[in-house]
Design a protein around this motif. Structure first.
Motif, PDB file in Angstrom:
ATOM      1  N   VAL A  28       0.834  -1.200   0.000  1.00  0.00           N
ATOM      2  CA  VAL A  28       0.000   0.000   0.000  1.00  0.00           C
ATOM      3  C   VAL A  28       0.871   1.253   0.000  1.00  0.00           C
ATOM      4  CG1 VAL A  28      -1.675   1.335   1.348  1.00  0.00           C
ATOM      5  CG2 VAL A  28      -1.974  -1.140   1.074  1.00  0.00           C
ATOM      6  N   ALA A  29       1.951   1.217   0.771  1.00  0.00           N
ATOM      7  CA  ALA A  29       2.777   2.423   0.937  1.00  0.00           C
ATOM      8  C   ALA A  29       3.395   2.887  -0.381  1.00  0.00           C
ATOM      9  CB  ALA A  29       3.859   2.156   1.971  1.00  0.00           C
ATOM     10  N   GLY A  30       4.050   1.968  -1.097  1.00  0.00           N
ATOM     11  CA  GLY A  30       4.732   2.370  -2.322  1.00  0.00           C
ATOM     12  C   GLY A  30       4.139   1.797  -3.581  1.00  0.00           C
ATOM     13  N   GLN A  53       3.357 -16.326   2.745  1.00  0.00           N
ATOM     14  CA  GLN A  53       3.626 -15.403   3.843  1.00  0.00           C
ATOM     15  C   GLN A  53       4.700 -14.398   3.454  1.00  0.00           C
ATOM     16  OE1 GLN A  53       6.626 -15.319   5.803  1.00  0.00           O
ATOM     17  NE2 GLN A  53       5.882 -13.747   7.236  1.00  0.00           N
ATOM     18  N   HIS A  54       5.739 -14.841   2.729  1.00  0.00           N
ATOM     19  CA  HIS A  54       6.823 -13.907   2.423  1.00  0.00           C
ATOM     20  C   HIS A  54       6.400 -12.818   1.430  1.00  0.00           C
ATOM     21  CE1 HIS A  54       7.683 -16.672  -1.063  1.00  0.00           C
ATOM     22  NE2 HIS A  54       8.065 -15.540  -1.637  1.00  0.00           N
ATOM     23  N   VAL A  55       5.291 -13.037   0.718  1.00  0.00           N
ATOM     24  CA  VAL A  55       4.764 -12.015  -0.186  1.00  0.00           C
ATOM     25  C   VAL A  55       4.138 -10.869   0.609  1.00  0.00           C
ATOM     26  CG1 VAL A  55       3.005 -11.536  -1.951  1.00  0.00           C
ATOM     27  CG2 VAL A  55       4.415 -13.605  -2.115  1.00  0.00           C
ATOM     28  N   VAL A  56       3.479 -11.186   1.726  1.00  0.00           N
ATOM     29  CA  VAL A  56       2.737 -10.177   2.488  1.00  0.00           C
ATOM     30  C   VAL A  56       3.426  -9.802   3.797  1.00  0.00           C
ATOM     31  CG1 VAL A  56       0.579 -11.019   1.485  1.00  0.00           C
ATOM     32  CG2 VAL A  56       1.273 -11.845   3.738  1.00  0.00           C
ATOM     33  N   LYS A  57       4.649 -10.262   4.010  1.00  0.00           N
ATOM     34  CA  LYS A  57       5.296 -10.079   5.312  1.00  0.00           C
ATOM     35  C   LYS A  57       5.568  -8.631   5.665  1.00  0.00           C
ATOM     36  CE  LYS A  57      10.085 -10.706   3.715  1.00  0.00           C
ATOM     37  NZ  LYS A  57      11.292 -11.542   3.844  1.00  0.00           N
ATOM     38  N   ILE A  58       5.430  -7.729   4.700  1.00  0.00           N
ATOM     39  CA  ILE A  58       5.653  -6.305   4.982  1.00  0.00           C
ATOM     40  C   ILE A  58       4.564  -5.719   5.867  1.00  0.00           C
ATOM     41  CG2 ILE A  58       7.013  -5.867   2.903  1.00  0.00           C
ATOM     42  CD1 ILE A  58       4.448  -4.747   1.626  1.00  0.00           C
ATOM     43  N   VAL A  59       3.439  -6.453   6.035  1.00  0.00           N
ATOM     44  CA  VAL A  59       2.375  -5.977   6.922  1.00  0.00           C
ATOM     45  C   VAL A  59       2.055  -7.050   7.959  1.00  0.00           C
ATOM     46  CG1 VAL A  59       1.359  -4.468   5.179  1.00  0.00           C
ATOM     47  CG2 VAL A  59       0.524  -6.802   5.410  1.00  0.00           C
TER      48      VAL A  59
END
Length: 223
Positions: A28-30, A53-59
């Motif tokens: 979402v951020a960038g 999980q590693h695809v969405v781990k930024i959140v």
């Protein structure tokens, strides 16, 4: 093994039937392209998405990713419901979707080495490139037996393909979630591990339940 004509037919069939089963997942951020997800349940304007999980781990769980459909220019908010770092799996939920949607089903039986598969995935041509706005298909064969922790296949691996479905040719059901590449082989999270993941999300249901029933129960929790 298969010939070129068979592979072209399988790829065309998978694309025709499931182009709108896969989504691009962005931060979402960038608005950065992070990988893929695919729909396993939809009802009217809502859908349940499986990814890595590693695809969405930024959140964190409860956070939001952007989900884009084939050739769409506007994103939809996809809330991260549940992740499992050890199994490398994630569930997301999107609402108010006005794009056409189709759901993929899991192949809830053991697979065998040599079976033909097709990966359906959005990709980019490099770390600095924008993603291609339509998913592509990449065919290959399963190269190991189901008693190993991961499914391995000879599909070519592309940039940001993680989270895409590995689909059994002619059957059109998912045998794994593409996790990445190791040497010359693509590896995927197999259905038995996905079933464990869903069972854990549901609080320990009977593991003899068909995976389609588990998927439906998870989706109904969000309704």
């Amino acid at each position: 093994m298969s010939d070129v004509v068979d592979e072209a037919r399988w790829r065309e069939q998978v694309f025709r039937e499931h182009e709108f089963s896969v989504v691009r997942l962005h931060s979402v951020a960038g608005n950065d392209f992070r990988g893929n997800g695919f729909i396993v349940y939809h009802s009217k304007t809502r859908c349940l998405i499986v990814s890595c999980q590693h695809v969405v781990k930024i959140v964190e769980d409860g956070g939001t990713m952007y989900a884009y459909f084939s050739n769409s220019v506007a994103p939809y908010n996809a809330r991260v419901l549940y992740t499992d770092e050890h199994r490398d799996l994630a569930l997301l939920w999107a609402e108010e979707v006005v794009e056409p949607m189709t759901s993929l089903r899991f192949f809830d039986s053991p697979y065998a080495s040599g079976w033909n598969v097709v990966a359906l995935s959005f990709i980019s041509l490099g770390a600095s490139s924008n993603p291609i706005l339509e998913p592509g298909t990449f065919s290959g064969d399963i190269t190991n037996e189901p008693d190993e922790p991961h499914l391995h296949c000879s599909c070519s691996s592309k940039e940001a393909a993680s989270g895409s479905p590995i689909i059994l040719a002619n059957v059109n059901e998912v045998v794994g979630v593409l996790g990445g590449a190791s040497r010359a082989s693509v590896y995927a999270v197999p259905v038995r591990t996905i079933k464990e993941f869903l069972g854990q999300r549901l609080g320990g249901v009977n593991m003899d339940m068909p995976i389609a029933g588990m998927v439906r129960l998870v989706a109904l929790q969000q309704a």
